[in-house]
Design a protein around this motif. Structure first.
Motif, PDB file in Angstrom:
ATOM      1  N   CYS A 123       0.853  -1.185   0.000  1.00  0.00           N
ATOM      2  CA  CYS A 123       0.000   0.000   0.000  1.00  0.00           C
ATOM      3  C   CYS A 123       0.889   1.235   0.000  1.00  0.00           C
ATOM      4  O   CYS A 123       1.381   1.659   1.052  1.00  0.00           O
ATOM      5  N   GLN A 124       1.121   1.790  -1.174  1.00  0.00           N
ATOM      6  CA  GLN A 124       2.011   2.939  -1.294  1.00  0.00           C
ATOM      7  C   GLN A 124       1.447   3.943  -2.296  1.00  0.00           C
ATOM      8  O   GLN A 124       0.829   3.571  -3.285  1.00  0.00           O
ATOM      9  N   ALA A 125       1.661   5.217  -2.012  1.00  0.00           N
ATOM     10  CA  ALA A 125       1.327   6.285  -2.951  1.00  0.00           C
ATOM     11  C   ALA A 125       2.319   7.413  -2.733  1.00  0.00           C
ATOM     12  O   ALA A 125       2.791   7.633  -1.611  1.00  0.00           O
ATOM     13  N   TYR A 126       2.659   8.090  -3.812  1.00  0.00           N
ATOM     14  CA  TYR A 126       3.630   9.180  -3.732  1.00  0.00           C
ATOM     15  C   TYR A 126       2.929  10.523  -3.629  1.00  0.00           C
ATOM     16  O   TYR A 126       1.789  10.691  -4.062  1.00  0.00           O
TER      17      TYR A 126
ATOM     18  N   GLU B  98       0.026  12.141  -5.907  1.00  0.00           N
ATOM     19  CA  GLU B  98      -0.876  11.140  -6.461  1.00  0.00           C
ATOM     20  C   GLU B  98      -2.230  11.193  -5.746  1.00  0.00           C
ATOM     21  O   GLU B  98      -2.305  11.609  -4.588  1.00  0.00           O
TER      22      GLU B  98
ATOM     23  N   TYR C  25      -2.513   9.641  -2.139  1.00  0.00           N
ATOM     24  CA  TYR C  25      -1.446   9.941  -1.182  1.00  0.00           C
ATOM     25  C   TYR C  25      -2.029  10.341   0.175  1.00  0.00           C
ATOM     26  O   TYR C  25      -2.987  11.109   0.252  1.00  0.00           O
TER      27      TYR C  25
ATOM     28  N   GLY D 237       0.983  -2.392  -7.334  1.00  0.00           N
ATOM     29  CA  GLY D 237       0.215  -1.602  -8.288  1.00  0.00           C
ATOM     30  C   GLY D 237      -1.015  -2.286  -8.853  1.00  0.00           C
ATOM     31  O   GLY D 237      -2.034  -1.631  -9.108  1.00  0.00           O
TER      32      GLY D 237
ATOM     33  N   THR E  38      -3.431  -1.767  -5.685  1.00  0.00           N
ATOM     34  CA  THR E  38      -3.629  -0.529  -4.922  1.00  0.00           C
ATOM     35  C   THR E  38      -3.391   0.768  -5.691  1.00  0.00           C
ATOM     36  O   THR E  38      -3.421   1.843  -5.088  1.00  0.00           O
ATOM     37  N   ARG E  39      -3.169   0.688  -6.995  1.00  0.00           N
ATOM     38  CA  ARG E  39      -2.939   1.919  -7.766  1.00  0.00           C
ATOM     39  C   ARG E  39      -3.982   2.016  -8.880  1.00  0.00           C
ATOM     40  O   ARG E  39      -3.744   1.567 -10.017  1.00  0.00           O
TER      41      ARG E  39
ATOM     42  N   GLU F  48      -4.994   4.351 -10.788  1.00  0.00           N
ATOM     43  CA  GLU F  48      -4.617   5.034 -12.026  1.00  0.00           C
ATOM     44  C   GLU F  48      -3.831   4.094 -12.940  1.00  0.00           C
ATOM     45  O   GLU F  48      -3.984   4.117 -14.172  1.00  0.00           O
ATOM     46  N   TYR F  49      -2.995   3.226 -12.337  1.00  0.00           N
ATOM     47  CA  TYR F  49      -2.224   2.240 -13.096  1.00  0.00           C
ATOM     48  C   TYR F  49      -3.158   1.169 -13.670  1.00  0.00           C
ATOM     49  O   TYR F  49      -3.038   0.785 -14.833  1.00  0.00           O
TER      50      TYR F  49
END
Length: 241
Positions: A13-16, A19, A22, A205, A208-209, A211-212
């Motif tokens: 679970c990561q976001a920059y 984004e 985030y 990704g 949890t992403r 947009e990807y």
């Protein structure tokens, strides 16, 4: 804790910053969703996210803290400063870049491992890109090895999907658990990693992403529409060229 991870899916679970998702509160909600879906662990970036996720779920948390330093390509928990902060935030496992690349400030990986074991008593995961790095990581005391950085170092080739060859070679040669991580986009690819000897699977990704995930659908549909147009086939809702 290691037994709890065996054969399961660990969700990264990561976001920059910048984004849409985030923020530690959003990452905590993603972790809750992952747990409800059956995840056995969470991988999280930064002390803030680790702390929020530990409060939200009871799953083991693999903590990292990505940081860029001039003169070094190592960015996953690159120095003792980041490792200590993640440990103090409550991470059950700390993941470190365990590649052969020079670390910032001349810090030595072996010394970091010794200090983290002595001062925090936490489990350590080595993010590697080659078999040699995996063997070295086991030798200096890492509790598990992950293929995270295969294809992300200058001396390894980035392929479309997971590096199954590296997973298999590490699984055969190491006595500690080997986790498959990196470019695992489908359940079938996750199963292939298990068949090649992976102890557990880390997926980011593809789960949890959004947009990807959306872009994959958009690109696939765009390619299909373009092909249909080129072949002279009708596109639903459209016209012949």
């Amino acid at each position: 804790m290691l037994k709890a991870l065996k054969g399961g899916i660990i969700v990264s679970c990561q976001a920059y910053e910048g984004e849409p998702l985030y923020g530690a509160d959003i990452m905590a909600r993603l972790a809750i969703a992952a747990k409800e879906g059956g995840a056995v662990g969470i991988r999280a970036n930064s002390p803030a996210d680790v702390r929020a996720i530990k409060q939200a779920v009871s799953l083991p948390v693999i903590g990292i803290w990505k940081a860029q330093y001039e003169g070094s390509d190592v960015y996953i928990t690159p120095t003792m400063k980041e490792a200590a902060a993640v440990a103090e935030a409550g991470a059950d496992i700390i993941a470190l870049d365990a590649t052969s690349r020079p670390r910032p400030h001349g810090e030595q990986l072996e010394e970091m491992v010794k200090r983290l074991k002595k001062e925090y008593g936490c489990l350590l995961m080595a993010d590697v890109s080659t078999v040699e790095e995996g063997l070295q990581a086991e030798a200096i005391g890492f509790d598990m090895i992950s293929t995270t950085l295969s294809g992300y170092t200058s001396y390894t080739h980035k392929q479309e999907g997971p590096d199954l060859k590296l997973v298999q070679e590490l699984a055969v040669q190491l006595s500690v658990p080997v986790l498959a991580e990196g470019r695992i986009g489908t359940p079938d690819e996750a199963m292939q990693c298990v068949r090649h000897g992976a102890y557990a699977i880390v997926v980011g990704g593809a789960i949890t992403r959004p947009e990807y995930i959306t872009k994959k659908f958009v690109d696939a549909l765009g390619a299909a529409v373009a092909t249909g147009a080129d072949d002279g086939h009708a596109v639903p809702g459209g016209h012949h060229s």
